[in-house]
Design a protein around this motif. Structure first.
Motif, PDB file in Angstrom:
ATOM      1  N   SER A 289      17.640 -37.607 -13.115  1.00  0.00           N
ATOM      2  CA  SER A 289      17.423 -37.338 -11.676  1.00  0.00           C
ATOM      3  C   SER A 289      16.365 -35.948 -11.919  1.00  0.00           C
ATOM      4  N   ASN A 290      15.576 -35.375 -10.967  1.00  0.00           N
ATOM      5  CA  ASN A 290      15.150 -34.139 -10.749  1.00  0.00           C
ATOM      6  C   ASN A 290      16.354 -33.077 -10.911  1.00  0.00           C
ATOM      7  N   VAL A 291      15.669 -31.845 -11.012  1.00  0.00           N
ATOM      8  CA  VAL A 291      16.607 -30.563 -10.922  1.00  0.00           C
ATOM      9  C   VAL A 291      17.156 -30.486  -9.860  1.00  0.00           C
ATOM     10  N   VAL A 292      16.412 -30.814  -8.665  1.00  0.00           N
ATOM     11  CA  VAL A 292      16.983 -30.574  -7.160  1.00  0.00           C
ATOM     12  C   VAL A 292      18.237 -31.231  -6.959  1.00  0.00           C
ATOM     13  N   PHE A 293      18.382 -32.769  -7.172  1.00  0.00           N
ATOM     14  CA  PHE A 293      19.538 -33.412  -7.183  1.00  0.00           C
ATOM     15  C   PHE A 293      20.676 -32.836  -8.083  1.00  0.00           C
ATOM     16  N   THR A 294      20.245 -32.427  -9.208  1.00  0.00           N
ATOM     17  CA  THR A 294      21.222 -31.914 -10.306  1.00  0.00           C
ATOM     18  C   THR A 294      21.588 -30.669  -9.469  1.00  0.00           C
ATOM     19  N   LEU A 295      21.114 -29.924  -9.011  1.00  0.00           N
ATOM     20  CA  LEU A 295      21.456 -28.633  -8.379  1.00  0.00           C
ATOM     21  C   LEU A 295      22.484 -28.871  -7.394  1.00  0.00           C
ATOM     22  N   TYR A 296      22.309 -29.992  -6.664  1.00  0.00           N
ATOM     23  CA  TYR A 296      23.099 -30.650  -5.300  1.00  0.00           C
ATOM     24  C   TYR A 296      24.524 -30.785  -6.025  1.00  0.00           C
ATOM     25  N   ILE A 297      24.422 -31.572  -7.062  1.00  0.00           N
ATOM     26  CA  ILE A 297      25.741 -32.187  -7.729  1.00  0.00           C
ATOM     27  C   ILE A 297      26.645 -30.744  -8.137  1.00  0.00           C
ATOM     28  N   ILE A 298      25.777 -29.857  -8.871  1.00  0.00           N
ATOM     29  CA  ILE A 298      26.781 -28.658  -9.230  1.00  0.00           C
ATOM     30  C   ILE A 298      27.063 -27.960  -8.104  1.00  0.00           C
ATOM     31  N   THR A 299      26.402 -27.726  -7.042  1.00  0.00           N
ATOM     32  CA  THR A 299      26.799 -26.772  -6.160  1.00  0.00           C
ATOM     33  C   THR A 299      27.836 -27.742  -5.377  1.00  0.00           C
ATOM     34  N   ASN A 300      27.742 -28.817  -4.891  1.00  0.00           N
ATOM     35  CA  ASN A 300      28.791 -29.648  -4.301  1.00  0.00           C
ATOM     36  C   ASN A 300      30.041 -29.624  -5.160  1.00  0.00           C
ATOM     37  N   SER A 301      29.972 -29.717  -6.576  1.00  0.00           N
ATOM     38  CA  SER A 301      31.558 -29.847  -7.302  1.00  0.00           C
ATOM     39  C   SER A 301      32.210 -28.559  -7.233  1.00  0.00           C
ATOM     40  N   LEU A 302      31.070 -27.401  -7.250  1.00  0.00           N
ATOM     41  CA  LEU A 302      31.903 -25.819  -7.045  1.00  0.00           C
ATOM     42  C   LEU A 302      32.362 -25.814  -5.659  1.00  0.00           C
ATOM     43  N   MET A 303      31.844 -26.351  -4.721  1.00  0.00           N
ATOM     44  CA  MET A 303      32.238 -26.227  -3.019  1.00  0.00           C
ATOM     45  C   MET A 303      33.618 -27.027  -3.084  1.00  0.00           C
ATOM     46  N   THR A 304      33.385 -28.083  -3.697  1.00  0.00           N
ATOM     47  CA  THR A 304      34.717 -29.095  -3.783  1.00  0.00           C
ATOM     48  C   THR A 304      35.978 -28.223  -4.304  1.00  0.00           C
ATOM     49  N   THR A 305      35.763 -27.901  -5.488  1.00  0.00           N
ATOM     50  CA  THR A 305      36.793 -27.078  -6.129  1.00  0.00           C
ATOM     51  C   THR A 305      37.454 -25.838  -5.207  1.00  0.00           C
ATOM     52  N   ILE A 306      36.505 -25.086  -4.751  1.00  0.00           N
ATOM     53  CA  ILE A 306      36.662 -23.836  -4.025  1.00  0.00           C
ATOM     54  C   ILE A 306      37.614 -24.191  -2.717  1.00  0.00           C
ATOM     55  N   ILE A 307      37.111 -25.399  -1.888  1.00  0.00           N
ATOM     56  CA  ILE A 307      37.878 -25.860  -0.914  1.00  0.00           C
ATOM     57  C   ILE A 307      39.011 -26.470  -1.034  1.00  0.00           C
ATOM     58  N   SER A 308      39.234 -27.372  -2.056  1.00  0.00           N
ATOM     59  CA  SER A 308      40.318 -27.890  -2.491  1.00  0.00           C
ATOM     60  C   SER A 308      41.451 -26.744  -2.880  1.00  0.00           C
ATOM     61  N   THR A 309      40.880 -25.710  -3.597  1.00  0.00           N
ATOM     62  CA  THR A 309      42.007 -24.799  -3.942  1.00  0.00           C
ATOM     63  C   THR A 309      42.394 -24.036  -2.468  1.00  0.00           C
ATOM     64  N   ILE A 310      41.610 -23.641  -1.946  1.00  0.00           N
ATOM     65  CA  ILE A 310      41.977 -22.777  -0.515  1.00  0.00           C
ATOM     66  C   ILE A 310      43.214 -23.781   0.277  1.00  0.00           C
ATOM     67  N   ILE A 311      42.511 -25.017   0.282  1.00  0.00           N
ATOM     68  CA  ILE A 311      43.370 -25.843   1.176  1.00  0.00           C
ATOM     69  C   ILE A 311      44.890 -25.987   0.556  1.00  0.00           C
ATOM     70  N   SER A 312      44.851 -26.238  -0.816  1.00  0.00           N
ATOM     71  CA  SER A 312      46.312 -26.201  -1.414  1.00  0.00           C
ATOM     72  C   SER A 312      46.908 -24.988  -1.333  1.00  0.00           C
ATOM     73  N   LEU A 313      46.329 -24.041  -1.517  1.00  0.00           N
ATOM     74  CA  LEU A 313      47.218 -22.723  -1.346  1.00  0.00           C
ATOM     75  C   LEU A 313      47.581 -22.480  -0.049  1.00  0.00           C
ATOM     76  N   VAL A 314      46.782 -22.690   0.997  1.00  0.00           N
ATOM     77  CA  VAL A 314      47.362 -22.755   2.440  1.00  0.00           C
ATOM     78  C   VAL A 314      48.785 -23.791   2.716  1.00  0.00           C
ATOM     79  N   ILE A 315      48.566 -24.935   2.172  1.00  0.00           N
ATOM     80  CA  ILE A 315      49.702 -25.897   2.277  1.00  0.00           C
ATOM     81  C   ILE A 315      50.813 -25.367   1.673  1.00  0.00           C
ATOM     82  N   ARG A 316      50.668 -24.745   0.439  1.00  0.00           N
ATOM     83  CA  ARG A 316      51.657 -24.378  -0.541  1.00  0.00           C
ATOM     84  C   ARG A 316      52.330 -23.191   0.244  1.00  0.00           C
ATOM     85  N   ARG A 317      51.524 -22.303   0.994  1.00  0.00           N
ATOM     86  CA  ARG A 317      52.246 -21.408   1.722  1.00  0.00           C
ATOM     87  C   ARG A 317      53.037 -21.764   2.901  1.00  0.00           C
TER      88      ARG A 317
END
Length: 347
Positions: A289-317
């Protein structure tokens, strides 16, 4: 109907990305901001899916000792085993179908967004590649018409080269990103321009040849590409984003899986398989694919990790201080609280 809907969504993504680029100017940064906004808009689905997954993991963690014991006890009697397992599911009020529904909805939405966005960015990328080079081609034609007959061949070429270079520099603001020369091509050792045969087919298909012969168009193409990119004509990028895409996808999958598992719970076979398949799939997408879609994949993966971590921390709390295997039981139509065997032993 389904194909029409996909085309409509793909066109919609192209329009939205163009709008972000109109605001931010550069398409590389525009797709990063767009992905962050999109992920935040879809975050309620992530929250629902994560809460459901945490609940399912909690219930399964409490049931597992009893299910393992039943497997040993009724190893030679599948019918009896199935009946006793159903009793355990009823005891723990476990409705796997209900708990899997949010995960299914989230998966469907994720896949629809991923593939329609892929189609939209691919179509937009093809248009941009043709438009980018055609602008330079037309600049060449215009500059060539402006040269004086009394000029030497070198003077004519220099005049045209300066005009083409200025047009290219103007386009660079939109089409380059950090080390990548053209975000509409992959981050690899490929030319930043569309190849000539594809470009010529595009002109013929859309009746844009303007009376030029293929030989003349080829001569202009060789002049333009050699003038602008010279010796580095086969080096749009250095494979950095492709490797980064695979690494980030792996880390995102690994962290998300770890967050779902209970303490001391090992990864099951499916999780291990997905941890290998997803990064490899993203690597292939990034390479093709082109770089635009690759940047989408990278950014989406990072955002997924951040959101998942925050949600898990809230649930544990929220669950802090409660036994890990505390489960709501159905007994005589009244919900009561029962604790795990380990808790009873330590009581």
């Amino acid at each position: 109907m389904e194909m029409l809907t996909s085309m409509t969504l793909a066109s919609m993504w192209s329009t939205i990305i163009n709008a972000f680029a109109g605001w931010i100017v550069n398409y590389g940064w525009a797709i990063i901001v767009f992905t962050i906004v999109l992920k935040l808009v879809l975050s309620p689905l992530d929250i629902l899916q994560r809460v459901s997954s945490q609940k399912q993991a909690r219930v399964m963690g409490a049931m597992q000792p009893e299910l393992d014991e039943l497997k040993k006890k009724y190893a030679d009697n599948p019918e009896k085993l199935n009946a006793e397992q159903n009793k355990v599911y009823q005891k723990y009020n476990s409705n796997l179908k209900g708990m899997c529904l949010p995960m299914l909805i989230s998966l469907v939405v994720t896949l629809v967004v991923f593939f329609t966005l892929y189609a939209g960015i691919r179509n937009l990328g093809n248009e941009k590649l043709y438009e980018t080079y055609r602008t330079l081609d037309q600049t060449y034609v215009t500059a060539n018409a402006e040269v004086e007959e009394t000029w030497s061949e070198d003077e004519k070429n220099e005049y045209i080269a300066v005009a083409v270079q200025d047009a290219y520099d103007e386009q660079t603001k939109e089409n380059s990103w950090l080390w990548v020369k053209n975000v509409w091509k992959a981050d690899t050792n490929t030319s930043e321009f569309v190849d000539f045969e594809s470009y010529w087919n595009y002109l013929e298909t859309n009746n844009l040849t303007d009376g030029s012969s293929k030989e003349d168009a080829q001569a202009r193409y060789d002049f333009i590409t050699s003038t602008i990119i010279g010796d580095s004509r086969d080096n749009n990028g250095y494979f950095v984003l492709i490797i980064l895409c695979a690494l980030v996808s792996f880390l995102s999958q690994f962290i998300s899986t770890k967050l779902l598992n209970s303490k001391g719970q090992k990864m099951n076979t499916m999780n291990k398989v997905m941890m290998a398949i997803i990064p490899i799939s993203m690597l292939i997408f990034a390479y093709t694919s082109n770089v635009v879609f690759t940047l989408y994949i990278i950014t989406n993966s990072l955002m997924t990790t951040i959101i998942s971590t925050i949600i898990s921390l809230v649930i544990r709390r929220i669950n802090k201080g409660k036994p890990d295997n505390e489960i709501v039981l159905k007994k005589k139509n009244v919900e009561v609280m029962e604790y795990s065997r380990n808790y009873n032993k330590n009581k």
